[in-house]
Structures are given as C-alpha cells and as structure tokens.
Design a protein around this motif. Structure first.
Motif, PDB file in Angstrom:
ATOM      1  N   SER A 192       5.785   6.904  -6.885  1.00 54.52           N
ATOM      2  CA  SER A 192       4.504   7.403  -7.379  1.00 54.52           C
ATOM      3  C   SER A 192       3.557   6.220  -7.504  1.00 54.52           C
ATOM      4  CB  SER A 192       4.678   8.077  -8.747  1.00 54.52           C
ATOM      5  OG  SER A 192       5.000   7.095  -9.729  1.00 54.52           O
ATOM      6  N   PRO A 193       2.250   6.467  -7.636  1.00 54.00           N
ATOM      7  CA  PRO A 193       1.324   5.352  -7.859  1.00 54.00           C
ATOM      8  C   PRO A 193       1.692   4.518  -9.086  1.00 54.00           C
ATOM      9  CG  PRO A 193       0.107   7.307  -7.218  1.00 54.00           C
ATOM     10  CD  PRO A 193       1.528   7.745  -7.437  1.00 54.00           C
ATOM     11  N   LYS A 194       2.197   5.194 -10.144  1.00 51.83           N
ATOM     12  CA  LYS A 194       2.596   4.462 -11.351  1.00 51.83           C
ATOM     13  C   LYS A 194       3.765   3.531 -11.050  1.00 51.83           C
ATOM     14  CE  LYS A 194       4.004   5.221 -16.175  1.00 51.83           C
ATOM     15  NZ  LYS A 194       5.287   4.503 -16.143  1.00 51.83           N
ATOM     16  N   VAL A 230       3.030   4.155  -0.938  1.00 53.53           N
ATOM     17  CA  VAL A 230       3.418   4.695  -2.245  1.00 53.53           C
ATOM     18  C   VAL A 230       4.887   5.111  -2.209  1.00 53.53           C
ATOM     19  CG1 VAL A 230       3.021   6.480  -3.970  1.00 53.53           C
ATOM     20  CG2 VAL A 230       1.084   5.473  -2.743  1.00 53.53           C
ATOM     21  N   ARG A 255      -4.942   5.852  -9.106  1.00 53.65           N
ATOM     22  CA  ARG A 255      -4.378   7.098  -8.562  1.00 53.65           C
ATOM     23  C   ARG A 255      -3.295   7.672  -9.470  1.00 53.65           C
ATOM     24  NH1 ARG A 255      -2.498   5.730  -2.609  1.00 53.65           N
ATOM     25  NH2 ARG A 255      -2.146   7.996  -2.624  1.00 53.65           N
ATOM     26  N   ALA A 256      -2.859   6.849 -10.431  1.00 57.45           N
ATOM     27  CA  ALA A 256      -1.752   7.286 -11.299  1.00 57.45           C
ATOM     28  C   ALA A 256      -2.193   8.391 -12.266  1.00 57.45           C
ATOM     29  CB  ALA A 256      -1.205   6.086 -12.071  1.00 57.45           C
ATOM     30  N   ARG A 260       0.812  -1.221   0.000  1.00 52.10           N
ATOM     31  CA  ARG A 260       0.000   0.000   0.000  1.00 52.10           C
ATOM     32  C   ARG A 260       0.845   1.270   0.000  1.00 52.10           C
ATOM     33  NH1 ARG A 260      -5.144  -1.478  -1.358  1.00 52.10           N
ATOM     34  NH2 ARG A 260      -5.729  -3.407  -0.264  1.00 52.10           N
ATOM     35  N   ALA A 270       2.369   0.555  -9.081  1.00 55.29           N
ATOM     36  CA  ALA A 270       1.613  -0.409  -9.889  1.00 55.29           C
ATOM     37  C   ALA A 270       2.567  -1.301 -10.685  1.00 55.29           C
ATOM     38  CB  ALA A 270       0.663   0.332 -10.829  1.00 55.29           C
ATOM     39  N   ASP A 293      -5.549  -0.557  -7.546  1.00 56.98           N
ATOM     40  CA  ASP A 293      -5.812   0.640  -6.742  1.00 56.98           C
ATOM     41  C   ASP A 293      -4.801   1.744  -7.051  1.00 56.98           C
ATOM     42  OD1 ASP A 293      -7.951  -0.599  -5.539  1.00 56.98           O
ATOM     43  OD2 ASP A 293      -6.830  -1.177  -3.723  1.00 56.98           O
ATOM     44  N   HIS A 294      -3.533   1.366  -7.196  1.00 58.03           N
ATOM     45  CA  HIS A 294      -2.500   2.348  -7.543  1.00 58.03           C
ATOM     46  C   HIS A 294      -2.724   2.905  -8.947  1.00 58.03           C
ATOM     47  CE1 HIS A 294      -0.115   1.977  -3.934  1.00 58.03           C
ATOM     48  NE2 HIS A 294       0.067   0.676  -4.099  1.00 58.03           N
ATOM     49  N   ASP A 295      -3.196   2.040  -9.870  1.00 57.44           N
ATOM     50  CA  ASP A 295      -3.499   2.501 -11.236  1.00 57.44           C
ATOM     51  C   ASP A 295      -4.516   3.634 -11.217  1.00 57.44           C
ATOM     52  OD1 ASP A 295      -1.808   0.946 -12.814  1.00 57.44           O
ATOM     53  OD2 ASP A 295      -3.211  -0.740 -12.843  1.00 57.44           O
TER      54      ASP A 295
END
Length: 276
Positions: free
Chosen positions: A172-174, A169, A275-276, A167, A177, A271-273
C-alpha cells in the motif's frame, strides 16, 4: 557452496603457483585423481590435513591460510541457517554472511537486506506463490539476514536501486512510505552505500535485470547471484563475474550521488504519503 568456494580457491592457487595437477600429486604423494577431485568439488568432507598440505606446498601463509582453513572447517559442518533450509532454494544467507563486499542492483523492488517486515510480507503474499503458513517465517528469515551488516567483519553493501523500485506500490502507499523512510535510515549505516538511478538517466548497462555480485577474501573467486523469478541462480565463472563488474560500474556511474539519492527517496516517500 562452501566446498565449491574452497575448490575454486585451490584451483586458483595451483595456477598461481605454476604447477600442474600431476606435479602437485607427486609432491604430496597423492594419486592424481585426489587432486582433481579436490579441485572439482568431488569430495564429501574436505580433510583439514589435506588442505593444510596443499597450502604449505603453495606457500600460503598468514590471513589467507587462516581463512581457507576456517572455510575448510565450515565446509565440513552444517550451516547456521539450517532451520530455514526449507525456505531457501540456495545458499544466499551463508554467502552474504561470508562476503566482504556485496554489490547489488535492483530494478523493481527494494533489496532484500533493506526491506521492512510489512514490505517483505507484501512481496511474499503477492501472486499466491508462497503458502500463507510460510509467509511469517520467510519474513523472519529475511529480517535475520540483515544482521550480517551489524557484524564487525560483515560485508560492505553497495546497493544501486532503480527509481522504479521506489515508485512501485508494494502492499500500500503507507507501506511504501514507511519502507522508503526505513531505506533512508539504513543509508546512514556505516556499512551501507545507497544510490538511486533516476528515470532520466535513460538506458544503462543493467537494464536486463537485478543481480548481486558477492566478493570474498582472496584467493576465492566472487559469485554472481541472479533472480530468475523461480529460484536464484549462482554463477562462479570468472568471465561472467568480470562482465557483471563492468555492468555494475556502468550503472553505478549513472546513479545520483548519495545526497541526491536520499533527496529522491524522501520526495518519493512524500508522494506515497499523499496517496495513503
């Protein structure tokens, strides 16, 4: 470290043979202090002929003998990782390369052996601790460490990761992911077992922090590697190692099975995708 491992193995073999240091010295025609120095790692370059004599006295043959003689030769030489010596504060790359099994628990980050370059770079760049000019080389050295998993006689990696590491980060979220999907891919590696401890597992035996337990061919003792935030700490005390085996077994038993672990990794990557 190799000399220390060799000394620890010789101490164990003498104990198993039921001999005292003076008895060994007498049978080999050595001074008592020579045996003591060998077992305390007070030798600069262990002599192969001396180790051969000790192993013959203890009746060590076959693969075990060949392994210890090979370790003796390696202890006399220079590590293949010397070009990264300025970046490592301990012998971790050599230990990983020579281990037969690595049991690791990570609470806050993805294990070093399973990191992507972008994720590792973000780790090194955080906090400004690593000089910018060293970041790229540190990333390269970390990626090179993973090659031990592709060597036929390399270690098996059993990695337990807390959900918090998935979870958090990093970069970055990208980046996250991509890291989690790479992690999922590495779980298919024939030498990797990857398990996740979900948040709803509650309290467990490894809450105090991350560690790795490295196991070596018999009769060498294992080594526990601890991350301290400043530099790694390596512990060879047998009672300490056994305690960490119990800790690892406890957290391992609380983890999701491999399929559910991968499902959680994939859903977290999604989930990270978003937010990217």
């Amino acid at each position: 470290m190799r000399r220390r491992r060799l000394s620890a193995a010789l101490r164990r073999l003498r104990a198993e043979a039921g001999l005292s240091s003076p008895e060994v010295a007498k049978r080999l025609g050595w001074s008592p202090t020579k045996v003591t120095r060998a077992e305390r790692n007070e030798w600069r370059r262990p002599a192969v002929k001396d180790v051969e004599a000790i192993l013959t006295l203890y009746g060590v043959e076959g693969e075990e003998r060949a392994h210890l003689l090979s370790l003796t030769e390696e202890a006399r030489g220079r590590s293949d990782w010397h070009k990264y010596a300025d970046l490592f504060t301990g012998p971790l790359p050599d230990l990983e390369a020579e281990a037969v099994r690595i049991h690791s628990y990570e609470a806050a980050v993805v294990p070093g052996l399973l990191q992507t370059p972008d994720y590792a770079s973000a780790i090194f760049e955080s906090g400004g601790i690593v000089p910018p000019e060293d970041t790229q080389r540190k990333v390269e050295s970390r990626m090179a460490r993973r090659s031990v998993l592709d060597v036929p006689n390399g270690p098996q990696l059993i990695s337990v990761i807390d959900e918090a590491a998935l979870r958090r980060v990093v970069g970055s979220p990208k980046v996250m992911a991509e890291q989690l999907r790479f992690l999922k891919g590495m779980a298919a590696h024939y030498k990797v077992t990857l398990l996740v401890v979900p948040f709803d597992a509650g309290a467990h035996t490894a809450l105090d922090g991350a560690f790795s337990l490295l196991e070596f061919p018999s009769p060498e003792p294992g080594i526990v590697s601890l991350s301290t935030g400043v530099e790694p700490l390596y512990v060879e005390d047998e009672a300490y190692i056994n305690r960490h085996r119990v800790i690892f077994e406890g957290v391992h038993n609380l983890a999701l099975d491999p399929k559910k672990s991968l499902d959680l990794i994939e859903s977290t990557a999604a989930d990270h995708d978003k937010r990217a």
